[in-house]
Motif scaffolding. Structure first.
Motif, PDB file in Angstrom:
ATOM      1  N   GLU A 120      18.567  26.171  33.126  1.00 41.35           N
ATOM      2  CA  GLU A 120      19.492  25.731  33.480  1.00 41.35           C
ATOM      3  C   GLU A 120      19.815  23.992  32.978  1.00 41.35           C
ATOM      4  OE1 GLU A 120      21.447  27.138  37.151  1.00 41.35           O
ATOM      5  OE2 GLU A 120      21.748  29.129  36.623  1.00 41.35           O
ATOM      6  N   ALA A 121      19.278  23.376  33.200  1.00 41.83           N
ATOM      7  CA  ALA A 121      19.170  21.894  32.811  1.00 41.83           C
ATOM      8  C   ALA A 121      19.295  22.008  31.396  1.00 41.83           C
ATOM      9  CB  ALA A 121      17.893  21.595  33.825  1.00 41.83           C
ATOM     10  N   VAL A 122      18.069  22.731  30.475  1.00 43.15           N
ATOM     11  CA  VAL A 122      17.984  23.106  29.385  1.00 43.15           C
ATOM     12  C   VAL A 122      19.374  23.672  28.479  1.00 43.15           C
ATOM     13  CG1 VAL A 122      16.708  23.737  27.255  1.00 43.15           C
ATOM     14  CG2 VAL A 122      15.460  22.945  29.445  1.00 43.15           C
ATOM     15  N   TRP A 123      19.300  24.051  29.605  1.00 44.25           N
ATOM     16  CA  TRP A 123      20.986  24.882  28.944  1.00 44.25           C
ATOM     17  C   TRP A 123      22.353  24.242  28.209  1.00 44.25           C
ATOM     18  CZ3 TRP A 123      21.305  30.629  32.171  1.00 44.25           C
ATOM     19  CH2 TRP A 123      19.871  31.264  30.971  1.00 44.25           C
ATOM     20  N   SER A 124      22.238  22.959  29.518  1.00 46.64           N
ATOM     21  CA  SER A 124      23.281  22.023  30.059  1.00 46.64           C
ATOM     22  C   SER A 124      23.118  20.775  28.816  1.00 46.64           C
ATOM     23  CB  SER A 124      22.771  21.407  31.641  1.00 46.64           C
ATOM     24  OG  SER A 124      23.239  22.582  32.281  1.00 46.64           O
ATOM     25  N   GLY A 125      21.280  20.822  28.746  1.00 43.76           N
ATOM     26  CA  GLY A 125      21.420  19.646  27.662  1.00 43.76           C
ATOM     27  C   GLY A 125      20.486  18.658  27.938  1.00 43.76           C
ATOM     28  N   MET A 126      19.312  19.375  28.826  1.00 42.36           N
ATOM     29  CA  MET A 126      18.613  18.331  29.196  1.00 42.36           C
ATOM     30  C   MET A 126      17.378  18.852  27.776  1.00 42.36           C
ATOM     31  SD  MET A 126      15.396  18.258  31.925  1.00 42.36           S
ATOM     32  CE  MET A 126      15.460  20.378  32.105  1.00 42.36           C
ATOM     33  N   GLY A 127      17.331  17.928  27.353  1.00 46.47           N
ATOM     34  CA  GLY A 127      15.301  17.876  26.544  1.00 46.47           C
ATOM     35  C   GLY A 127      14.054  18.838  27.069  1.00 46.47           C
ATOM     36  N   LEU A 128      13.303  19.189  26.716  1.00 45.32           N
ATOM     37  CA  LEU A 128      12.589  20.090  27.029  1.00 45.32           C
ATOM     38  C   LEU A 128      11.167  19.920  26.347  1.00 45.32           C
ATOM     39  CD1 LEU A 128      11.037  21.317  29.688  1.00 45.32           C
ATOM     40  CD2 LEU A 128      11.218  23.753  28.837  1.00 45.32           C
ATOM     41  N   VAL A 129      10.163  18.682  26.832  1.00 50.23           N
ATOM     42  CA  VAL A 129       8.848  19.152  25.870  1.00 50.23           C
ATOM     43  C   VAL A 129       8.012  19.653  26.342  1.00 50.23           C
ATOM     44  CG1 VAL A 129       7.128  17.725  24.648  1.00 50.23           C
ATOM     45  CG2 VAL A 129       9.577  16.830  24.542  1.00 50.23           C
ATOM     46  N   PHE A 139       1.457  33.796  17.466  1.00 52.16           N
ATOM     47  CA  PHE A 139       1.692  33.392  18.750  1.00 52.16           C
ATOM     48  C   PHE A 139       2.749  33.673  18.938  1.00 52.16           C
ATOM     49  CE2 PHE A 139       3.232  28.588  20.095  1.00 52.16           C
ATOM     50  CZ  PHE A 139       3.170  28.850  21.387  1.00 52.16           C
ATOM     51  N   GLY A 140       3.496  34.287  19.961  1.00 55.35           N
ATOM     52  CA  GLY A 140       3.932  35.074  20.293  1.00 55.35           C
ATOM     53  C   GLY A 140       6.134  34.267  20.892  1.00 55.35           C
ATOM     54  N   ILE A 141       5.670  33.378  20.324  1.00 55.29           N
ATOM     55  CA  ILE A 141       7.598  33.367  19.943  1.00 55.29           C
ATOM     56  C   ILE A 141       8.301  33.213  18.795  1.00 55.29           C
ATOM     57  CG2 ILE A 141       6.292  30.801  20.789  1.00 55.29           C
ATOM     58  CD1 ILE A 141       6.729  29.633  18.305  1.00 55.29           C
ATOM     59  N   PRO A 142       9.866  33.079  19.393  1.00 58.33           N
ATOM     60  CA  PRO A 142      10.532  33.309  18.306  1.00 58.33           C
ATOM     61  C   PRO A 142      10.755  32.552  17.501  1.00 58.33           C
ATOM     62  CG  PRO A 142      12.082  32.394  20.493  1.00 58.33           C
ATOM     63  CD  PRO A 142      10.164  32.803  20.579  1.00 58.33           C
ATOM     64  N   GLU A 143      10.573  32.711  15.833  1.00 58.81           N
ATOM     65  CA  GLU A 143      10.461  32.304  15.003  1.00 58.81           C
ATOM     66  C   GLU A 143      10.967  30.249  15.142  1.00 58.81           C
ATOM     67  OE1 GLU A 143       8.967  31.089  11.713  1.00 58.81           O
ATOM     68  OE2 GLU A 143       9.069  32.581  12.701  1.00 58.81           O
ATOM     69  N   PRO A 144      10.275  29.420  15.218  1.00 60.34           N
ATOM     70  CA  PRO A 144      11.078  28.149  14.795  1.00 60.34           C
ATOM     71  C   PRO A 144      11.987  28.264  14.405  1.00 60.34           C
ATOM     72  CG  PRO A 144       9.015  28.306  15.506  1.00 60.34           C
ATOM     73  CD  PRO A 144       9.243  29.493  14.768  1.00 60.34           C
ATOM     74  N   TRP A 160      13.027  24.545  18.792  1.00 62.08           N
ATOM     75  CA  TRP A 160      14.163  24.984  19.126  1.00 62.08           C
ATOM     76  C   TRP A 160      15.082  24.504  19.773  1.00 62.08           C
ATOM     77  CZ3 TRP A 160       9.286  26.216  20.406  1.00 62.08           C
ATOM     78  CH2 TRP A 160       8.695  26.976  19.903  1.00 62.08           C
ATOM     79  N   THR A 161      16.628  24.962  19.935  1.00 61.96           N
ATOM     80  CA  THR A 161      18.105  24.774  20.729  1.00 61.96           C
ATOM     81  C   THR A 161      18.040  26.121  21.298  1.00 61.96           C
ATOM     82  OG1 THR A 161      18.694  23.631  19.056  1.00 61.96           O
ATOM     83  CG2 THR A 161      20.397  23.615  20.413  1.00 61.96           C
ATOM     84  N   ARG A 162      18.374  25.359  22.830  1.00 63.71           N
ATOM     85  CA  ARG A 162      18.080  26.271  23.882  1.00 63.71           C
ATOM     86  C   ARG A 162      19.993  25.374  24.963  1.00 63.71           C
ATOM     87  NH1 ARG A 162      16.289  29.191  20.504  1.00 63.71           N
ATOM     88  NH2 ARG A 162      14.304  30.869  21.436  1.00 63.71           N
ATOM     89  N   GLY A 163      20.873  26.283  24.660  1.00 71.10           N
ATOM     90  CA  GLY A 163      22.343  26.278  24.642  1.00 71.10           C
ATOM     91  C   GLY A 163      22.734  24.406  24.348  1.00 71.10           C
ATOM     92  N   ALA A 164      23.398  23.678  25.098  1.00 71.42           N
ATOM     93  CA  ALA A 164      23.464  22.382  24.519  1.00 71.42           C
ATOM     94  C   ALA A 164      21.402  21.752  24.443  1.00 71.42           C
ATOM     95  CB  ALA A 164      24.107  21.822  25.843  1.00 71.42           C
ATOM     96  N   GLY A 165      20.452  22.299  25.226  1.00 70.89           N
ATOM     97  CA  GLY A 165      19.348  21.232  25.014  1.00 70.89           C
ATOM     98  C   GLY A 165      18.506  22.016  23.707  1.00 70.89           C
ATOM     99  N   ARG A 166      17.587  20.533  23.439  1.00 74.36           N
ATOM    100  CA  ARG A 166      16.415  20.906  22.845  1.00 74.36           C
ATOM    101  C   ARG A 166      15.565  20.994  23.012  1.00 74.36           C
ATOM    102  NH1 ARG A 166      18.144  15.948  18.367  1.00 74.36           N
ATOM    103  NH2 ARG A 166      19.405  17.304  16.983  1.00 74.36           N
ATOM    104  N   VAL A 167      14.581  21.835  22.475  1.00 71.30           N
ATOM    105  CA  VAL A 167      13.116  22.658  23.346  1.00 71.30           C
ATOM    106  C   VAL A 167      12.088  21.730  21.911  1.00 71.30           C
ATOM    107  CG1 VAL A 167      11.302  23.886  23.575  1.00 71.30           C
ATOM    108  CG2 VAL A 167      14.098  24.071  24.022  1.00 71.30           C
TER     109      VAL A 167
END
Length: 261
Positions: A88-97, A158-163, A184-191
């Motif tokens: 949910e933090a990523v959806w809100s805009g936090m980045g995730l590496v 690699f079983g991921i969604p297409e980047p 990827w982008t997920r909600g307001a966050g970048r992964v």
């Protein structure tokens, strides 16, 4: 304001494996954080699995711009509550590496919505990483390719969604290739997922790896205000200016008739 980063480490191998402990005496998370703190405009702290709430209480995540995640042996020990909190933090805009075997972590699998499975072989093989998106911010300052003398092999499929964009592709001595840097982008966050980083090799002491990590932190940082409730679907009343077409049509018709009179 600096980019505020948390480097989350599982911190299991460092306590159980003498080879890992020798390479990373303060933990892989501390080594990664030190590399980030050496860069201008980044302030990195650490959190580990063993801390209360895994070091990621809600308030701390709310004050974090980018979260780095390294996990491997204890994915199942991460609480579902914390995994959902990160999602949910990523959806809100936090980045995730997400680093290396973090591809199987609960937060990453939640955000991808896929198995995130792959083929692997631990044989200390040479890995050559090729840039596939030269102008991407994560590739800034890097050569067209660079090598790690010893790494664990990850292979396709690699079983991921297409980047949305693939920044790196790896080649291994066994002939396999792998999408090693994916965005990827997920909600307001970048992964961003970055493949290298097996615990028994000195990957996180490599200068090119440091450049990737610093660039990833800067790219994943969304400076916009956080979305207050990413799960909300508010019912917004229709204003008079946006009243139904039928009603507007009737009004125009009446005015037209009045005009003809």
């Amino acid at each position: 304001m600096p980019t505020r980063v948390i480097v989350w480490g599982e911190n299991v191998h460092e306590q159980k494996n003498a080879v890992v402990r020798k390479l990373y005496p303060d933990g892989m998370h501390a080594t990664i954080a030190a590399a980030l703190n050496a860069a201008e405009g980044i302030e990195a702290t650490t959190a580990t699995l063993q801390e209360p709430e895994h070091g990621l209480p809600k308030g701390r995540l709310e004050e974090t711009d980018v979260l780095f995640w390294w996990g491997h042996a204890a994915h199942g020990d991460v609480s579902d509550e914390v995994a959902e909190r990160v999602q949910e933090a990523v959806w809100s805009g936090m980045g995730l590496v997400v680093l290396h075997s973090g591809h199987f972590s609960k937060p990453f699998k939640r955000l991808m919505g896929t198995p995130c499975n792959l083929t692997w072989r631990e044989a200390g093989e040479r890995e050559r990483l090729w840039l596939t998106a030269r102008n991407h911010p994560i590739a800034a300052g890097l050569p067209d390719h660079f090598e790690l003398e010893n790494e664990e092999m990850y292979g396709e499929p690699f079983g991921i969604p297409e980047p949305e964009q693939t920044v790196f592709v790896s080649w291994f001595q066994g002939g396999e290739v792998f999408r090693s840097g994916a965005c990827w982008t997920r909600g307001a966050g970048r992964v961003f997922y970055f493949r290298p980083g097996h615990e028994t090799y000195p990957t996180y002491h490599d200068d090119n790896i440091h450049k990737v990590l610093v660039n990833a932190a800067r790219w994943a940082h969304n400076p916009a205000p956080r979305v207050a409730d990413p799960n909300a679907a508010p019912n917004v009343p229709v204003s008079a200016a946006l009243e139904p077409i039928e009603q507007r049509g009737e009004t125009l018709h009446e005015e037209g008739e009045e005009g003809f009179r």
